[in-house]
Enzyme design. Sequence first.
Site, mmCIF file in Angstrom:
data_model
loop_
_atom_site.group_PDB
_atom_site.id
_atom_site.type_symbol
_atom_site.label_atom_id
_atom_site.label_comp_id
_atom_site.label_asym_id
_atom_site.label_seq_id
_atom_site.Cartn_x
_atom_site.Cartn_y
_atom_site.Cartn_z
ATOM 1 C CG LEU A 104 -1.850 -1.239 1.318
ATOM 2 C CD1 LEU A 104 -2.649 -1.207 2.613
ATOM 3 C CD2 LEU A 104 -2.774 -1.317 0.103
ATOM 4 C CB SER A 145 9.894 5.264 -1.235
ATOM 5 O OG SER A 145 9.491 6.606 -1.233
ATOM 6 C CE1 TYR A 171 4.487 3.335 0.497
ATOM 7 C CE2 TYR A 171 5.574 5.477 0.593
ATOM 8 C CZ TYR A 171 5.347 4.271 -0.057
ATOM 9 O OH TYR A 171 5.982 4.008 -1.236
ATOM 10 C CE LYS A 175 7.452 1.172 -0.270
ATOM 11 N NZ LYS A 175 7.304 -0.057 -1.032
ATOM 12 C CG ASN A 201 8.349 12.656 -6.438
ATOM 13 O OD1 ASN A 201 9.390 12.588 -5.807
ATOM 14 N ND2 ASN A 201 7.243 13.132 -5.922
ATOM 15 C CG LEU A 222 1.933 18.168 -8.850
ATOM 16 C CD1 LEU A 222 0.871 19.139 -8.349
ATOM 17 C CD2 LEU A 222 3.312 18.853 -8.841
ATOM 18 C CG ASP A 315 4.296 18.132 1.112
ATOM 19 O OD1 ASP A 315 4.346 16.888 1.079
ATOM 20 O OD2 ASP A 315 3.536 18.811 0.389
HETATM 21 P P1 NAD Z 1 0.212 0.572 -7.089
HETATM 22 O O1 NAD Z 1 -0.709 0.689 -5.925
HETATM 23 O O2 NAD Z 1 -0.278 1.025 -8.402
HETATM 24 O O3 NAD Z 1 0.745 -0.926 -7.227
HETATM 25 C C1 NAD Z 1 0.902 -1.765 -6.106
HETATM 26 C C2 NAD Z 1 0.176 -3.063 -6.398
HETATM 27 O O4 NAD Z 1 0.307 -3.922 -5.268
HETATM 28 C C3 NAD Z 1 -1.323 -2.876 -6.648
HETATM 29 O O5 NAD Z 1 -1.663 -3.447 -7.891
HETATM 30 C C4 NAD Z 1 -2.009 -3.581 -5.486
HETATM 31 O O6 NAD Z 1 -3.218 -4.168 -5.865
HETATM 32 C C5 NAD Z 1 -0.954 -4.608 -5.097
HETATM 33 N N1 NAD Z 1 -1.011 -5.042 -3.710
HETATM 34 C C6 NAD Z 1 -1.150 -4.293 -2.589
HETATM 35 N N2 NAD Z 1 -1.158 -5.079 -1.499
HETATM 36 C C7 NAD Z 1 -0.993 -6.364 -1.926
HETATM 37 C C8 NAD Z 1 -0.900 -7.606 -1.277
HETATM 38 N N3 NAD Z 1 -0.984 -7.726 0.059
HETATM 39 N N4 NAD Z 1 -0.763 -8.712 -2.032
HETATM 40 C C9 NAD Z 1 -0.690 -8.623 -3.383
HETATM 41 N N5 NAD Z 1 -0.750 -7.465 -4.059
HETATM 42 C C10 NAD Z 1 -0.899 -6.342 -3.339
HETATM 43 O O7 NAD Z 1 1.550 1.353 -6.702
HETATM 44 P P2 NAD Z 1 2.795 1.729 -7.621
HETATM 45 O O8 NAD Z 1 2.813 3.201 -7.768
HETATM 46 O O9 NAD Z 1 2.835 0.859 -8.820
HETATM 47 O O10 NAD Z 1 3.964 1.356 -6.623
HETATM 48 C C11 NAD Z 1 4.594 0.103 -6.669
HETATM 49 C C12 NAD Z 1 5.598 0.040 -5.533
HETATM 50 O O11 NAD Z 1 6.508 1.118 -5.644
HETATM 51 C C13 NAD Z 1 4.961 0.155 -4.146
HETATM 52 O O12 NAD Z 1 5.651 -0.692 -3.269
HETATM 53 C C14 NAD Z 1 5.209 1.595 -3.788
HETATM 54 O O13 NAD Z 1 5.260 1.782 -2.394
HETATM 55 C C15 NAD Z 1 6.549 1.842 -4.428
HETATM 56 N N6 NAD Z 1 6.787 3.260 -4.718
HETATM 57 C C16 NAD Z 1 5.873 3.950 -5.442
HETATM 58 C C17 NAD Z 1 6.068 5.306 -5.677
HETATM 59 C C18 NAD Z 1 5.039 6.108 -6.420
HETATM 60 O O14 NAD Z 1 5.017 7.325 -6.259
HETATM 61 N N7 NAD Z 1 4.197 5.514 -7.238
HETATM 62 C C19 NAD Z 1 7.224 5.928 -5.194
HETATM 63 C C20 NAD Z 1 8.142 5.163 -4.466
HETATM 64 C C21 NAD Z 1 7.926 3.827 -4.236
HETATM 65 C C1 WQD Z 2 4.865 16.559 -5.104
HETATM 66 C C2 WQD Z 2 4.849 18.063 -4.848
HETATM 67 C C3 WQD Z 2 3.459 18.709 -2.995
HETATM 68 C C4 WQD Z 2 -0.323 17.480 -4.826
HETATM 69 C C5 WQD Z 2 4.903 11.143 -2.481
HETATM 70 C C6 WQD Z 2 5.248 10.244 -1.340
HETATM 71 C C7 WQD Z 2 6.530 9.529 -1.619
HETATM 72 C C8 WQD Z 2 6.479 8.827 -2.970
HETATM 73 C C9 WQD Z 2 6.023 9.732 -4.060
HETATM 74 C C10 WQD Z 2 5.830 6.573 -2.642
HETATM 75 C C11 WQD Z 2 4.924 18.437 -3.374
HETATM 76 C C12 WQD Z 2 2.914 19.254 -4.290
HETATM 77 C C13 WQD Z 2 1.001 17.738 -4.554
HETATM 78 C C14 WQD Z 2 -1.206 18.579 -5.034
HETATM 79 C C15 WQD Z 2 0.646 20.094 -4.722
HETATM 80 N N1 WQD Z 2 5.551 7.744 -2.969
HETATM 81 N N2 WQD Z 2 1.476 19.013 -4.511
HETATM 82 N N3 WQD Z 2 -0.677 19.844 -4.983
HETATM 83 O O1 WQD Z 2 4.907 14.164 -1.666
HETATM 84 O O2 WQD Z 2 6.965 14.245 -3.142
HETATM 85 O O3 WQD Z 2 5.942 12.100 -2.627
HETATM 86 O O4 WQD Z 2 4.815 10.384 -3.682
HETATM 87 O O5 WQD Z 2 6.848 6.172 -2.144
HETATM 88 O O6 WQD Z 2 6.720 8.640 -0.574
HETATM 89 O O7 WQD Z 2 5.381 11.034 -0.160
HETATM 90 O O8 WQD Z 2 4.750 13.594 -4.144
HETATM 91 O O9 WQD Z 2 3.193 14.135 -5.945
HETATM 92 O O10 WQD Z 2 2.340 14.119 -3.573
HETATM 93 O O11 WQD Z 2 3.868 15.946 -4.289
HETATM 94 O O12 WQD Z 2 1.063 21.252 -4.672
HETATM 95 O O13 WQD Z 2 -2.404 18.413 -5.243
HETATM 96 O O14 WQD Z 2 3.591 18.581 -5.310
HETATM 97 O O15 WQD Z 2 3.321 19.634 -1.960
HETATM 98 O O16 WQD Z 2 5.671 19.616 -3.284
HETATM 99 P P1 WQD Z 2 5.658 13.622 -2.800
HETATM 100 P P2 WQD Z 2 3.446 14.391 -4.516
#
Ligand code: NAD
Ligand code: WQD
Length: 358
Positions: A104, A145, A171, A175, A201, A222, A315
Amino acid sequence: MLWWFIRQLILRTITPSKVVAMRILLTGGAGYIGTHIIVALAANGHQSIVVDDLSNSRHSAIDRVESIISAPVVFHHSDLRDTDRLLKIVEDTHPEAVIHLAGLKAVGQSVAEPALYYDTNINATLSLLKVMEATQIRRLIFSSSATVYGDPETLPLTESSRSGIGISSPYGWTKAMIEQILRDVAHTDPSWQFSLLRYFNPVGAHESGLIGEDPAGIPNNLMPYVAQVAAGRRNRVNVFGDDYDTIDGTGVRDYIHVMDLAQGHLAALNHLSPGVATYNLGTGQGTSVLQLISAFEQACGHPIPYQIAPRRPGDVAAMYCSPAKAGRDLNWQATHTILDACRDSWRWQSTNPDGYPA
Ligand code: NAD
Ligand code: WQD
């Protein structure tokens, strides 16, 4: 020209010209990043075996991937915490390595429901490790992350920058904790091969416009929010704070195109080796909220309404990385610009205004 030939020759001696095709277990493979990784793996001859409980994704995303790669994707609808089921899947499919994305990821929800986040993210990982141990698969790439860095002391962030301190959400703690679990496991048994990829990001979509980010409800991040405003689905972007110490007062982040991120996983896969290696996957470039809105306006061809809103709790002002280590060790670097990401995101958003079909 001569230099070009010499360079190609050097590159060929240091880069394997033919990578052996592998079967890769992709946990969370139906999600935003996972679907793009399947495409990148398939382009390099690898086969994906997806395990996903569809808690934050739809099966139709997999259908779209199949149409991009013109091949079926092995899909198992299962919660990773169901260890018996996972063991059966792994015994039946014999993956050679794992890319672990399942979990999640909504920062705000994790503050409201911490136990859900610790249970899902940590126990899913422990279940996976048990199954890998039992089946002697010792190669894992983990989706970490940039959030593990907390509030940065200095920029750009390198892999040796302080981490695991001052993290602002459960969250983020999951990680950092999973990273620690993997380091401890590798310490006890050096035959494990772990790659911890700290994503900055992730934004953008596959250039086909067939797959992309499809957040449920109001987007937290964003880029998808801006895309929905551009498409007329929401009225205006709330810019969270314009009084940070940054180029224009708005928050600065390192936005990385999801296809570059996917390529980073391939590079990590090709360079897995015993022990734990940690890499920043970002561009090294900071982009402010207003700069991103402006790039999106260029991509979609019309103005995007926004208003300045209060800062969002938790933030930080600015966050961007040095991707030099991944460049050096993995021979990887991002190639897409923020404008490329906005164009691809707009193509996905405008052709799929309601996301994936149910
Ligand atoms: P996402 O939610 O689109 O994909 C995650 C997938 O995991 C989903 O399809 C969900 O259904 C599945 N899932 C959740 N819990 C599960 C469980 N218990 N068993 C099986 N499947 C499960 O997210 P994403 O953006 O594709 O991110 C993928 C990974 O990358 C995540 O671990 C996330 O924390 C990490 N990550 C994402 C971002 C981002 O901004 N998108 C940034 C940094 C790290
Ligand atoms: C980016 C910038 C906001 C929304 C998050 C998680 C991080 C990672 C990536 C998973 C910031 C600004 C945002 C809006 C805005 N995820 N903003 N208006 O916060 O850098 O990172 O996603 O691991 O763990 O914390 O990304 O896209 O939410 O924000 O002004 O409606 O945009 O303040 O400066 P963030 P974000």
